[in-house]
Design a protein around this motif. Sequence first.
Motif, mmCIF file in Angstrom:
data_model
loop_
_atom_site.group_PDB
_atom_site.id
_atom_site.type_symbol
_atom_site.label_atom_id
_atom_site.label_comp_id
_atom_site.label_asym_id
_atom_site.label_seq_id
_atom_site.Cartn_x
_atom_site.Cartn_y
_atom_site.Cartn_z
ATOM 1 N N ALA A 118 -46.635 131.814 52.691
ATOM 2 C CA ALA A 118 -47.514 132.638 53.517
ATOM 3 C C ALA A 118 -48.692 131.845 54.087
ATOM 4 O O ALA A 118 -49.264 132.233 55.107
ATOM 5 C CB ALA A 118 -48.025 133.817 52.690
ATOM 6 N N LYS A 119 -49.042 130.714 53.455
ATOM 7 C CA LYS A 119 -50.134 129.887 53.949
ATOM 8 C C LYS A 119 -49.620 128.728 54.814
ATOM 9 O O LYS A 119 -50.362 127.815 55.133
ATOM 10 C CB LYS A 119 -50.926 129.322 52.768
ATOM 11 N N PHE A 120 -48.354 128.788 55.163
ATOM 12 C CA PHE A 120 -47.706 127.756 55.967
ATOM 13 C C PHE A 120 -47.734 126.391 55.293
ATOM 14 O O PHE A 120 -47.791 125.358 55.941
ATOM 15 C CB PHE A 120 -48.294 127.692 57.376
ATOM 16 N N PHE B 196 -43.867 120.639 61.964
ATOM 17 C CA PHE B 196 -44.615 121.867 62.191
ATOM 18 C C PHE B 196 -46.063 121.621 61.781
ATOM 19 O O PHE B 196 -46.324 121.039 60.719
ATOM 20 C CB PHE B 196 -44.034 123.022 61.378
ATOM 21 N N VAL B 197 -46.985 122.089 62.602
ATOM 22 C CA VAL B 197 -48.414 121.971 62.313
ATOM 23 C C VAL B 197 -49.013 123.364 62.450
ATOM 24 O O VAL B 197 -49.215 123.851 63.561
ATOM 25 C CB VAL B 197 -49.119 120.983 63.266
ATOM 26 N N GLY B 198 -49.282 123.994 61.320
ATOM 27 C CA GLY B 198 -49.732 125.378 61.407
ATOM 28 C C GLY B 198 -48.656 126.220 62.070
ATOM 29 O O GLY B 198 -47.509 126.240 61.645
ATOM 30 N N SER B 199 -49.019 126.888 63.162
ATOM 31 C CA SER B 199 -48.036 127.689 63.890
ATOM 32 C C SER B 199 -47.432 126.924 65.059
ATOM 33 O O SER B 199 -46.587 127.464 65.776
ATOM 34 C CB SER B 199 -48.699 128.966 64.412
ATOM 35 N N GLY B 200 -47.853 125.679 65.277
ATOM 36 C CA GLY B 200 -47.335 124.886 66.382
ATOM 37 C C GLY B 200 -46.488 123.723 65.910
ATOM 38 O O GLY B 200 -46.094 123.646 64.738
ATOM 39 N N ARG B 201 -46.212 122.809 66.842
ATOM 40 C CA ARG B 201 -45.331 121.686 66.548
ATOM 41 C C ARG B 201 -45.878 120.433 67.228
ATOM 42 O O ARG B 201 -46.510 120.511 68.272
ATOM 43 C CB ARG B 201 -43.915 121.959 67.051
ATOM 44 N N SER B 202 -45.615 119.292 66.605
ATOM 45 C CA SER B 202 -46.033 118.021 67.197
ATOM 46 C C SER B 202 -44.880 117.042 67.131
ATOM 47 O O SER B 202 -43.976 117.174 66.292
ATOM 48 C CB SER B 202 -47.256 117.452 66.472
ATOM 49 N N ALA B 203 -44.916 116.063 68.026
ATOM 50 C CA ALA B 203 -43.885 115.033 68.067
ATOM 51 C C ALA B 203 -44.530 113.693 68.387
ATOM 52 O O ALA B 203 -45.576 113.631 69.043
ATOM 53 C CB ALA B 203 -42.815 115.373 69.112
#
Length: 832
Positions: free
Chosen positions: A677-679, A605-612
């Motif tokens: 709360a700050k991811f 997870f990266v912030g509110s998104g995702r990476s692979a």
Amino acid sequence: MNFDRLQPIAQVQRTITEQRFEFASLPTGWWAVGGLVLLVALTWAIFAMYRTEGRRGASLGMRMFLASLRGLVVLTLAAVLIEPVLATYIHRWIDSYCIVLLDDSSSMDLRDRYPDTEVASRVKSVLPPGESLPVRRADILQSVLERNEAALMNGLSENNRVKVFTFSDIPKLVATLGGPGDHTDPERNDADDSADASDNSDTLVDADRFNMAITAQGPGTNISRAMRRSVESLNGAPLAGVILFTDGGFNQGDPIEVVARYVEEQGIPLHVVGVGDDSPVQNIRVAEVIAPENVFKQDPFSVTAHIKTQGIDTGSVTVRLFEQGGGESASSIPIKTRVVPVKPGGVVDPVVFEITREKLGQAVYRVEVPEQEAESVPDDNVKQVLVNIIDDKMRVLLVAGYPSWDYRYLSRLLIRDETFEVSCWLQSADINAVRDGNTIIDHLPGTPDELYEYDAVILIDPDPSEFGPGWARAVDTLVSDYGGGLLYVAARAWTPQFMRDPVVRRVVDLLPVTPDAEADLILNRVGHYQTRNWTIDIPTEAYAHSIMRLGMDVNDARQRWSDVEGIYWHYPVMREKPVATVLMRHSNPQMRNSYGGHVLAATQFVGSGRSAFVSFDGTWRWRRYATDLYNQFWVQTMRYLVEGKLLGGKKRATIYTEGESFQLGSTVNVTARLFDAKFEPLRTDRIQATEAVGNRTQSFKLKRQLDRPGWYEGRFTPVRTGSYRIGLTLQAGADGEPITTTHDIQVVRPNIEIVNPGMDRGALEELALRSTGGGYYNIDQLDEIIDVIPDRHESTTIKSRPIPLWDRWWTLAVVVGLLSIEWAVRKWVRLL
């Protein structure tokens, strides 16, 4: 006191030591008579001589005293002649055993109606007052243990020790009840206060204090293993008999013929008690529910239910469909009902429900068949399926440096899939070339507004020279703030340069791996082209990841992944990032560092998104042997990456399990990925989670994994079948609202336990008939079993070497002392 694996114990022996005073040379017969006459004659002669002593220097009393001293000397010498000894006897008592086997498989959880009035009357006679039919088989067995323990366990332990086992697929020792003498012998009365007080199989439990519960959660019925292991656990101790309580479901292990032959050859007195109803079975079950995994809002889709019947050849079946939306408080509502006929042979045509849903998110569709009046297994009338409702087609930007095989096959796969809207940018193509994709572009999207239109960006070994700082910054914002997805697939041409280029550093920083500064040295050492392929090492926990999941359970996924071809070239990285999940590692021992095998695939997870990140360029080879696996892997990867944006971006909590369906009695391992709360990865040591089924809700703990920041693990064991909802709540975030997430699973009875749910009385009677001195008994005939189980204990007595008492210095001292006293007294009274 449960053991998954029984270890043979030594024969339990009660040893009593006894010492006796004996004469080693005591004559018998006429020798004894002659010796006694001689002794009496000598004694009489001594007293007569002193009585008629011519020298009257002493009184008659003194002369009788002297005669007594002389007589004691004679008696002492006589005792020496018959050799007095101290003999030691060792009495050894080898306890005999009665084995009680209690069926604890999940079929014992079934309720029987007992339509036969005579059989019903027998069952009611052992139940608590007021309990009515239908009744669980486990409750019948529990009632026998509780209400009749004086007549059963106490009765059995009067003659033998009793070993009590429960069994399903494996036997488990519950307690060893003391036998005759164990209650009164203080050297052996080591029973604790309860049957669960110790895990020591030698610890004895008083039958009066014995108690246990039948859980009826085992995955199968293996009578052969239970019989063999329980008998072997005696390690040769005498066996008085085996009492088997079961419904006769021979669905695991050796068939009944093999078990019967074993019982016959071993000469085991087997007493079988049938538990359950042997009348013809009637049952309706929901065998399978099929629905698409992902559908678009307002697109029609179908939920298909396959219904199976047993013992029902006519009539009709009512099938209901319930819908349950996401959220902890969401409830199920009936939305469709069908009434379908049962054709000859019990055939029911598939039931198809056509559905259109507008609300986004996950929806659980549950198919239910009402319980029939004479149904044997009502809890298999329900089955559910999970469907993801997504808003629109997933928009994907695919950028590749050149037309590699990975680019060709992946682009074609996504273009053919109706759920994707793909735009392709091939950097090596001519400027005027027609681009691939179902949404054609004529330039590389570079501005934020252009990139934000996409849900995910795929980079297949791209040339970094075409990207500028603004493009990298826009990708960072798309992923971190807008919930987009990023996938990087490495290859030989441009990846080494891409990882070092400072212009695209922000893109590299989004990836779930840390680049290795010595990657070029490693590549030069091993070579850019390899002729041998290496298998892919998949961590156990990765099989439950939504990208890697290829079946209903981990075993199914592991089997399918074993078919893929290995890899040749890969780009080495130092390690995965602390919050990343590794999906694949290199199996070559030389491709390892201090962090483990080289990472081949990982996500985060990266912030509110995702990476692979995929570090090799050979997934297209999987199509050779497993085309469906190749397609499923890449489609699931893309759906995972775009899920963050399609489902609303930021998601602080996600719950994972190893599958969607679990068997009753199995352990459900729960993994959660949690952020604050700050991811940032959550740092709380423990989180409370809940598992709910019907009106029952229980709590369990998720423990933080120190080596995987933000990951928590816990487990629970389902106690009944049905639809379970796993949930947890985090503290309020920036919007002031607590974060709640849920995950639904289905707990079902093992299929082998319900295929033939009726009690197999014929098989049990045959098994009992083949035994030596055994028999078949109804549940109300337990008193008869107690009367026919004998005391089979064995006892032996060992005599140790006797200790001689006559061949001692004090024997001579007694003789000399008596004679010296006589001499001194005679001299004193002037009889010398």
